[in-house]
Write a protein that holds these residues in place. Structure first.
Motif, PDB file in Angstrom:
ATOM      1  N   PHE A  10      46.479  -3.487  48.919  1.00 31.31           N
ATOM      2  CA  PHE A  10      47.873  -3.121  48.663  1.00 31.31           C
ATOM      3  C   PHE A  10      48.550  -2.889  50.006  1.00 31.31           C
ATOM      4  O   PHE A  10      48.197  -1.990  50.754  1.00 31.31           O
ATOM      5  CB  PHE A  10      47.942  -1.840  47.821  1.00 31.31           C
ATOM      6  N   ASN A  11      49.502  -3.757  50.373  1.00 24.54           N
ATOM      7  CA  ASN A  11      50.164  -3.631  51.660  1.00 24.54           C
ATOM      8  C   ASN A  11      51.239  -2.575  51.603  1.00 24.54           C
ATOM      9  O   ASN A  11      52.099  -2.589  50.737  1.00 24.54           O
ATOM     10  CB  ASN A  11      50.794  -4.975  52.061  1.00 24.54           C
ATOM     11  N   ALA A  12      51.185  -1.619  52.518  1.00 17.81           N
ATOM     12  CA  ALA A  12      52.157  -0.526  52.534  1.00 17.81           C
ATOM     13  C   ALA A  12      52.568  -0.223  53.961  1.00 17.81           C
ATOM     14  O   ALA A  12      51.783  -0.374  54.892  1.00 17.81           O
ATOM     15  CB  ALA A  12      51.552   0.727  51.898  1.00 17.81           C
ATOM     16  N   THR A  13      53.786   0.197  54.125  1.00 19.69           N
ATOM     17  CA  THR A  13      54.277   0.591  55.440  1.00 19.69           C
ATOM     18  C   THR A  13      54.376   2.100  55.508  1.00 19.69           C
ATOM     19  O   THR A  13      54.536   2.771  54.498  1.00 19.69           O
ATOM     20  CB  THR A  13      55.670  -0.016  55.693  1.00 19.69           C
ATOM     21  N   GLU A  14      54.264   2.633  56.712  1.00 20.77           N
ATOM     22  CA  GLU A  14      54.332   4.071  56.895  1.00 20.77           C
ATOM     23  C   GLU A  14      55.742   4.587  56.685  1.00 20.77           C
ATOM     24  O   GLU A  14      56.708   4.001  57.192  1.00 20.77           O
ATOM     25  CB  GLU A  14      53.862   4.446  58.302  1.00 20.77           C
ATOM     26  N   ALA A  15      55.899   5.683  55.945  1.00 23.71           N
ATOM     27  CA  ALA A  15      57.212   6.279  55.739  1.00 23.71           C
ATOM     28  C   ALA A  15      57.593   7.143  56.933  1.00 23.71           C
ATOM     29  O   ALA A  15      58.736   7.189  57.334  1.00 23.71           O
ATOM     30  CB  ALA A  15      57.216   7.115  54.466  1.00 23.71           C
ATOM     31  N   GLN A  16      56.623   7.821  57.493  1.00 21.95           N
ATOM     32  CA  GLN A  16      56.879   8.626  58.670  1.00 21.95           C
ATOM     33  C   GLN A  16      55.557   8.831  59.393  1.00 21.95           C
ATOM     34  O   GLN A  16      54.494   8.750  58.797  1.00 21.95           O
ATOM     35  CB  GLN A  16      57.514   9.969  58.299  1.00 21.95           C
ATOM     36  N   ASN A  17      55.625   9.025  60.680  1.00 18.27           N
ATOM     37  CA  ASN A  17      54.417   9.136  61.471  1.00 18.27           C
ATOM     38  C   ASN A  17      54.305  10.533  62.033  1.00 18.27           C
ATOM     39  O   ASN A  17      55.101  10.949  62.866  1.00 18.27           O
ATOM     40  CB  ASN A  17      54.453   8.112  62.618  1.00 18.27           C
ATOM     41  N   ILE A  18      53.358  11.302  61.542  1.00 18.33           N
ATOM     42  CA  ILE A  18      53.173  12.665  62.031  1.00 18.33           C
ATOM     43  C   ILE A  18      51.775  12.813  62.614  1.00 18.33           C
ATOM     44  O   ILE A  18      51.193  13.881  62.604  1.00 18.33           O
ATOM     45  CB  ILE A  18      53.391  13.693  60.903  1.00 18.33           C
ATOM     46  N   GLN A  19      51.243  11.690  63.125  1.00 18.08           N
ATOM     47  CA  GLN A  19      49.893  11.695  63.669  1.00 18.08           C
ATOM     48  C   GLN A  19      49.947  11.611  65.194  1.00 18.08           C
ATOM     49  O   GLN A  19      50.836  10.997  65.774  1.00 18.08           O
ATOM     50  CB  GLN A  19      49.098  10.513  63.102  1.00 18.08           C
ATOM     51  N   ASN A  20      48.956  12.217  65.829  1.00 21.81           N
ATOM     52  CA  ASN A  20      48.879  12.173  67.286  1.00 21.81           C
ATOM     53  C   ASN A  20      48.330  10.860  67.807  1.00 21.81           C
ATOM     54  O   ASN A  20      48.651  10.433  68.913  1.00 21.81           O
ATOM     55  CB  ASN A  20      48.003  13.322  67.808  1.00 21.81           C
ATOM     56  N   LYS A 482      58.086   1.547  49.044  1.00 18.62           N
ATOM     57  CA  LYS A 482      58.281   2.648  49.978  1.00 18.62           C
ATOM     58  C   LYS A 482      59.756   2.971  50.213  1.00 18.62           C
ATOM     59  O   LYS A 482      60.085   4.108  50.575  1.00 18.62           O
ATOM     60  CB  LYS A 482      57.594   2.335  51.309  1.00 18.62           C
ATOM     61  N   ASP A 483      60.657   2.018  50.009  1.00 18.87           N
ATOM     62  CA  ASP A 483      62.072   2.332  50.226  1.00 18.87           C
ATOM     63  C   ASP A 483      62.656   3.174  49.099  1.00 18.87           C
ATOM     64  O   ASP A 483      63.812   3.596  49.165  1.00 18.87           O
ATOM     65  CB  ASP A 483      62.903   1.059  50.422  1.00 18.87           C
ATOM     66  N   GLN A 484      61.863   3.439  48.063  1.00 21.54           N
ATOM     67  CA  GLN A 484      62.284   4.315  46.982  1.00 21.54           C
ATOM     68  C   GLN A 484      61.569   5.664  47.035  1.00 21.54           C
ATOM     69  O   GLN A 484      61.732   6.504  46.144  1.00 21.54           O
ATOM     70  CB  GLN A 484      62.008   3.654  45.625  1.00 21.54           C
ATOM     71  N   LEU A 485      60.790   5.883  48.076  1.00 17.13           N
ATOM     72  CA  LEU A 485      59.995   7.103  48.188  1.00 17.13           C
ATOM     73  C   LEU A 485      60.382   7.884  49.433  1.00 17.13           C
ATOM     74  O   LEU A 485      60.886   7.324  50.400  1.00 17.13           O
ATOM     75  CB  LEU A 485      58.505   6.759  48.257  1.00 17.13           C
ATOM     76  N   GLU A 486      60.151   9.158  49.381  1.00 13.30           N
ATOM     77  CA  GLU A 486      60.262  10.014  50.551  1.00 13.30           C
ATOM     78  C   GLU A 486      59.220  11.114  50.400  1.00 13.30           C
ATOM     79  O   GLU A 486      58.762  11.402  49.291  1.00 13.30           O
ATOM     80  CB  GLU A 486      61.670  10.612  50.707  1.00 13.30           C
ATOM     81  N   TRP A 560      47.732  18.590  52.688  1.00 12.09           N
ATOM     82  CA  TRP A 560      49.163  18.816  52.917  1.00 12.09           C
ATOM     83  C   TRP A 560      49.742  17.629  53.686  1.00 12.09           C
ATOM     84  O   TRP A 560      50.856  17.173  53.382  1.00 12.09           O
ATOM     85  CB  TRP A 560      49.389  20.095  53.715  1.00 12.09           C
ATOM     86  N   ARG A 561      49.031  17.137  54.691  1.00 14.11           N
ATOM     87  CA  ARG A 561      49.505  16.033  55.513  1.00 14.11           C
ATOM     88  C   ARG A 561      49.757  14.782  54.665  1.00 14.11           C
ATOM     89  O   ARG A 561      50.773  14.110  54.803  1.00 14.11           O
ATOM     90  CB  ARG A 561      48.480  15.739  56.618  1.00 14.11           C
ATOM     91  N   GLY A 562      48.793  14.454  53.813  1.00 14.17           N
ATOM     92  CA  GLY A 562      48.912  13.224  53.032  1.00 14.17           C
ATOM     93  C   GLY A 562      49.820  13.344  51.834  1.00 14.17           C
ATOM     94  O   GLY A 562      50.678  12.496  51.593  1.00 14.17           O
ATOM     95  N   TRP A 563      49.655  14.425  51.065  1.00 16.24           N
ATOM     96  CA  TRP A 563      50.363  14.541  49.791  1.00 16.24           C
ATOM     97  C   TRP A 563      51.791  15.053  49.959  1.00 16.24           C
ATOM     98  O   TRP A 563      52.686  14.651  49.220  1.00 16.24           O
ATOM     99  CB  TRP A 563      49.575  15.455  48.857  1.00 16.24           C
ATOM    100  N   PHE A 564      52.027  15.949  50.927  1.00 17.82           N
ATOM    101  CA  PHE A 564      53.330  16.579  51.067  1.00 17.82           C
ATOM    102  C   PHE A 564      54.178  15.989  52.198  1.00 17.82           C
ATOM    103  O   PHE A 564      55.395  15.952  52.088  1.00 17.82           O
ATOM    104  CB  PHE A 564      53.166  18.092  51.293  1.00 17.82           C
ATOM    105  N   TYR A 565      53.528  15.540  53.274  1.00 18.86           N
ATOM    106  CA  TYR A 565      54.288  15.005  54.408  1.00 18.86           C
ATOM    107  C   TYR A 565      54.333  13.480  54.412  1.00 18.86           C
ATOM    108  O   TYR A 565      55.052  12.896  55.216  1.00 18.86           O
ATOM    109  CB  TYR A 565      53.677  15.488  55.730  1.00 18.86           C
ATOM    110  N   GLY A 566      53.580  12.830  53.573  1.00 13.52           N
ATOM    111  CA  GLY A 566      53.524  11.373  53.564  1.00 13.52           C
ATOM    112  C   GLY A 566      53.907  10.785  52.224  1.00 13.52           C
ATOM    113  O   GLY A 566      54.150  11.500  51.249  1.00 13.52           O
ATOM    114  N   THR A 567      53.948   9.468  52.172  1.00 18.31           N
ATOM    115  CA  THR A 567      54.247   8.763  50.922  1.00 18.31           C
ATOM    116  C   THR A 567      53.132   7.796  50.535  1.00 18.31           C
ATOM    117  O   THR A 567      53.261   7.072  49.550  1.00 18.31           O
ATOM    118  CB  THR A 567      55.568   7.973  51.037  1.00 18.31           C
ATOM    119  N   ASP A 568      52.062   7.760  51.325  1.00 20.32           N
ATOM    120  CA  ASP A 568      50.960   6.872  50.973  1.00 20.32           C
ATOM    121  C   ASP A 568      50.357   7.283  49.637  1.00 20.32           C
ATOM    122  O   ASP A 568      50.159   8.475  49.379  1.00 20.32           O
ATOM    123  CB  ASP A 568      49.868   6.928  52.039  1.00 20.32           C
TER     124      ASP A 568
END
Length: 783
Positions: A10-20, A482-486, A560-568
Motif C-alpha cells: 500500500f503506497n502512502a506518503t508521509e503527512a508530517q515528519n516528526i522523526q530525527n 492522505k489528503d483527506q487525513l490529518e 502516541w507518535r504513530g496514532w496521535f501525531y501521524g496518519t499512517d
C-alpha cells in the motif's frame, strides 16, 4: 519445503515528519517524543501530574435573565468576580461572546470553500444574502461597569471581548464588574449552533435550549496565556471554573431544568408537583413530576404570567438551562459510593415512548459506569433533555430520539438515543471536570469521552452495536487517501473528517491500548490516575501521555507518535512462511453469497463480536444493565436475540471464508517438531503488535502475541522463527481485529481471496433522532 506468498504494498506518503532520522529503516518510530512535548516545569511535571506551583484562575457569576418567548429574546445582567490566581499581573480580561456566531457582522469571519449545486436550499441562500447586512443576531452589550459603577472600556473583536482594567490586577487579587446584555434567540434548525429554540407548529410551542448564552471569561493558563481563539462553531470551549447563581424569569407554565440545584422548587411548583419532587428523592423507578397528560394540557394553554427559577452550582465551568411548557419531567436517585445523585429527564410527547422508559435510567447507568473508570461523580444532579440535539454542559445535556406518531420507533433510533445520552451525560467527566481545552484539542474531550461511552455501552448490553471503540470500526477511515487525513493532534477548526479524527480514532486508540497493548489492569489504573490527577484542572495532551506511561511503566511514545501525531495506518502483511517438515499445498476455498433485496431491518447486532464483548462476558464481576433491570428489555432486546420473528425473505447472508480440512492420514503422517519462519512487512507505516492465530492440522487453534518492540531495529520488515509441536495449516494475522489493520487480504497464509463487497444504504432522517418509516415494531403489530 519453502512456501512464499507475495502481496502488493500500500503506497502512502508521509503527512508530517516528526522523526530525527527519517532516512533510516529503524530508530524512528520508537524514538522518544522528547522535545515534541512541552518542557516539564514547576506547573506541570515530567510525570504528567500537576506541579507544586500549579495554578488556575477562578470566575464566579451572579446572573439574572428574562426569557421573552413571544419575541424570542433573552435579556440579562451579570455580576462577575474574577480571581487572579496566576503569578502574572493582568491589565485586561478576555470574554467570549459566543452568540456572535450567529451575527452576520460579528462572527469569526472564517469561511470554507463552497460551490453551486443544482438543488439549493432556500435557507442557505437566505443566509448568504443576509450576510450583506446586520441580521440583528449576536450579543448587544448595554452596560459595563466596575463594582463602584464606573464605566469600563471594552473592545469587541468578532466573538471575543476585551475588558480594560482600571488598574492592573496583581496576583492574589480579584476584580468585580457588572455587565448588561441582550440578544435575539436563534432558530437552531435554521442557524444551526448548539443553543436556541425549536418551534413546534402543530401545537404552537417552543423548546428553548439556552447554551453559550451569557458573556463568559476565557481561560488564562500557564501553558498559553489567554485562550481567546475565535469561536467558529466546531471547536468548542475553554472555560474557567467557578460558582454560579442564576435566576431565570420565564413564562409561568414553563418547566425549567439547569446546571446545578434549583433553590426554590417550593415556590415555582404547586403543592402537587412539589410533593412528587419529594417522592422522587427515594424512588426506585423514574417518577414523573410532570406527566404526559399535564404536558399535553399545558401545550394548549399559554400563560401570560411569569415565574423566576433560581439555580446554584459550585465548581463548574459553565451553566446551561432549558425551558418549555412541553416537558414531561421525571426523576430518580442513583448512588455513587453512597452519595445520592438525582438523575432527571425532560422530554416532550414526541419522545415519550423512548425517553420515559430509558433516559433517566441511562443517566444513572452512565454516572455509575464513568465513576468506576475515573472518579466518583461529584455533582448532586445529572440531567438529560430531549431536544433533537446532542450537546453537553455541567450536570445537563441535550439529546435526541423521537418516535413515530404512533409511538413506535426503529431500532436505529433507539440505539442512537442510547448512545447519545451516554455520550452527552459522560461529558460531565470529560471535559466538564477533567477540563481540557476543546477549542484547541477536540479529541481530549470527545475522544476520551467516546472511549468511556464505549465502555459504558458495553456494560449496558453486550449486544449493543457500538460504532466507535472496536478497532475494526475505524478501518475505513484509516485507509482513506492522505489528503483527506490529518493527525489527531490537529486544531479542531482544521479537521476535514471531524467525527473520525476527533471521536473515533482517539477512542479506538485508547481501546487498543486497553485490550491489546497494555492490558485492562495496567490501562485502567493509569487512565484512572490521569482522571483523578486532572479533575477540576486544565490538562494538556502531554499530561495525558506522560501520566499513562508514568502510572504503568509502559513506554508508549511509539504509540502516541504513530496514532496521535501521524496518519499512517496499520497494514501488517505476511510476506512468506518457510515451513519445515510441512507440505502445506491445500488451496483455500472461498464461498460467498451476494446480497438479496433489502427489506425490513434485520436485528442490529454488532457485525463482529469484538474482544471487549468477549472479555466482558467472561468477567464474572460484570452484570449488564439489561440483565440487572429487565424493565429495559423492549421489543428490540428480544428481536436481537431471536425472540421476535424476523422476516428471513428480506435477509441477505454472507458466508465467511473457509478452508478444506486436512484428512486424518495427513495429520498422522507428520510427527515431531515443526519449524516455521514467518516474514512480515509493515506496509502501512504504523507499528503495532503482531498477533497470530495458528490453525493446526488437528483443528485446534493457538493465538500468539508478539510485542510491538519486535519492529524496533527494522520498522519495515521482520522475521520470526517459531517452533511447533504440530503441523500448521494456516496462519491468520490479527484474528480478533484488534489493530485496525486496513488490508486483511494480506493477513492470511495460505492466501485467501477477498470476499465480495455489498452496499448498505441508510434512509435519511428529517430531524435528528426522529424515527421514520416502517419499523419492525409496527410490522409486528400488524400480525
Amino acid at each position: 519445503m519453502f512456501c512464499t506468498i507475495a502481496l502488493f504494498a500500500f503506497n502512502a506518503t508521509e503527512a508530517q515528519n516528526i522523526q530525527n532520522n527519517p532516512g533510516s529503516n529503524h530508530g524512528n518510530k520508537f524514538e522518544q517524543l522528547g522535545t515534541i512535548l512541552p518542557t516539564p516545569n514547576e506547573y506541570r511535571t515530567a510525570s504528567g501530574a500537576p506541579g507544586p506551583k500549579y495554578w488556575q484562575q477562578r470566575c464566579d457569576y451572579d446572573i439574572k435573565c428574562s426569557l421573552d418567548e413571544v419575541n424570542q429574546k433573552l435579556t440579562g445582567s451579570e455580576k462577575v468576580t474574577y480571581f487572579n490566581n496566576s503569578p502574572d499581573v493582568l491589565t485586561y480580561l478576555w470574554l467570549q461572546l459566543d452568540e456572535n456566531e450567529h451575527s452576520s457582522v460579528n462572527n469569526s469571519g472564517y469561511q470554507t470553500s463552497s460551490s453551486m449545486q443544482q438543488n439549493v436550499n432556500v435557507a442557505m441562500l437566505d443566509r448568504a444574502d443576509e450576510n450583506k447586512t446586520d441580521n440583528g443576531y449576536g450579543d448587544k452589550i448595554t452596560k459595563l461597569t466596575d463594582a463602584t459603577g464606573k464605566v469600563l472600556k471594552y473592545t469587541i473583536n468578532k466573538t471575543m471581548m476585551r475588558v480594560e482594567l482600571p488598574i492592573p490586577l496583581k496576583p492574589g487579587q480579584q476584580f468585580i464588574f457588572n455587565l448588561d446584555w441582550n440578544y435575539h434567540i436563534s432558530d437552531r434548525f435554521k442557524y444551526n449552533g448548539r443553543g436556541g429554540y425549536e418551534y413546534f407548529p402543530e401545537d404552537g410551542n417552543y423548546l428553548f435550549t439556552m447554551t453559550q448564552w451569557y458573556p463568559r471569561l476565557c481561560v488564562y493558563s500557564d501553558f498559553q496565556g489567554w485562550q481567546n481563539h475565535q469561536f467558529v462553531g466546531s471547536g468548542e470551549f475553554a472555560l474557567t471554573f467557578g460558582n454560579f447563581k442564576v435566576q431565570m424569569t420565564v413564562p409561568a407554565d414553563h418547566v425549567v431544568g439547569g446546571t446545578g440545584e434549583c433553590q426554590n422548587y417550593q415556590q415555582v411548583l404547586d403543592a402537587k408537583h412539589f410533593a412528587r419532587w419529594q417522592q422522587a428523592q427515594t424512588a426506585k423507578e423514574p417518577l414523573q413530576i410532570f406527566t404526559l397528560d399535564e404536558a399535553k394540557a399545558a401545550e394548549t394553554k399559554k400563560s401570560s404570567a411569569t415565574k423566576t427559577w433560581i439555580f446554584k452550582a459550585d465548581m463548574v465551568r459553565d451553566f446551561a438551562w432549558t425551558s418549555s411548557r412541553k416537558f414531561v419531567w421525571d426523576a430518580m436517585p442513583a448512588y455513587v459510593e453512597g452519595k445520592k445523585v438525582m438523575c432527571m429527564s425532560y422530554y416532550g410527547k414526541e419522545a415519550y415512548n423512548l425517553y420515559s422508559k430509558y433516559s433517566t435510567k441511562l443517566v444513572a447507568h452512565t454516572v455509575k459506569s464513568y465513576s468506576h473508570f475515573t472518579f466518583p461523580y461529584p455533582y448532586p444532579v445529572a440531567q438529560s433533555v430531549e431536544a433533537s440535539n446532542g450537546m453537553e454542559y455541567p450536570m445537563i445535556c441535550f439529546n435526541y430520539g423521537r418516535t413515530e406518531k404512533d409511538g413506535t420507533y426503529s431500532e436505529a433510533t433507539k440505539n442512537g438515543m442510547v448512545g447519545v445520552i451516554i455520550h452527552e451525560v459522560g461529558h460531565n467527566f470529560f471535559p466538564m471536570i477533567v477540563n481540557s481545552d476543546e477549542r484547541q484539542w477536540t479529541w481530549m474531550d470527545e475522544g476520551l469521552n467516546t472511549f468511556c461511552e464505549y465502555l459504558t455501552e458495553e456494560l449496558y448490553d453486550n449486544k449493543f452495536p457500538s460504532r466507535r471503540g472496536p478497532a475494526y470500526t475505524i478501518v475505513d477511515y484509516m485507509k482513506m487517501p492522505k489528503d483527506q487525513l490529518e493527525p489527531i493532534m490537529t486544531n479542531s477548526e482544521n479537521i476535514i473528517q471531524f467525527g473520525p479524527n476527533a471521536y473515533s480514532k482517539p477512542s479506538t486508540g485508547l481501546n487498543i491500548l486497553r485490550e491489546t497493548i497494555m492490558g485492562r489492569e495496567l490501562f485502567d489504573y493509569a487512565f484512572k490516575t490521569y482522571a483523578q490527577r486532572w479533575a477540576f484542572k486544565h490538562p494538556t495532551p502531554a499530561d495525558l501521555f506522560r501520566t499513562m506511561e508514568d502510572a504503568s511503566a509502559e513506554d508508549l511514545d511509539w504509540f502516541w507518535r504513530g496514532w496521535f501525531y501521524g496518519t499512517d495506518p496499520c497494514d501488517i502483511a505476511i510476506d512468506s512462511v518457510k515451513a519445515f517438515k510441512a507440505d502445506v499445498n491445500a488451496e483455500p476455498k472461498l464461498t460467498s453469497r451476494g446480497p438479496a433485496e433489502r427489506g425490513i431491518d434485520k436485528p442490529a447486532v454488532p457485525a463482529f463480536d469484538d474482544i471487549s464483548k468477549v472479555r466482558n462476558r467472561e468477567d464474572k464481576n460484570i452484570k449488564f444493565l439489561t440483565d440487572a433491570d429487565t424493565s429495559l428489555r423492549d421489543f428490540y432486546w428480544r428481536y436481537d436475540r431471536g425472540m421476535e420473528a424476523y422476516d428471513s425473505s428480506y435477509k441477505f447472508k454472507t458466508t465467511p471464508p473457509s478452508f478444506d480440512a486436512m484428512d486424518d492420514a495427513a495429520k498422522q503422517k507428520y510427527a515431531g517438531k515443526y519449524l516455521y519462519e514467518v516474514s512480515f512487512s509493515n506496509k502501512g507505516g504504523l507499528v503495532m503488535p503482531i498477533i497470530l492465530q495458528w490453525t493446526y492440522a488437528d483443528g485446534t487453534k493457538e493465538t500468539e502475541r508478539i510485542a510491538v518492540q519486535i519492529w524496533r531495529k527494522d520498522e519495515n520488515h521482520v522475521k520470526k522463527l517459531f517452533v511447533k509441536d504440530k503441523e500448521v495449516v494456516s496462519v491468520l494475522l490479527d484474528p480478533m481485529k484488534e489493530t485496525a489493520d486496513i488490508d486483511v487480504t494480506n493477513n492470511t497464509w495460505p492466501k485467501v481471496d477477498a470476499a465480495s463487497n455489498f452496499s448498505i444504504y441508510k434512509a435519511k432522517q428529517a430531524a435528528r433522532g426522529q424515527s421514520q418509516g416502517l419499523n419492525p415494531m409496527q410490522k409486528a403489530a400488524q400480525k
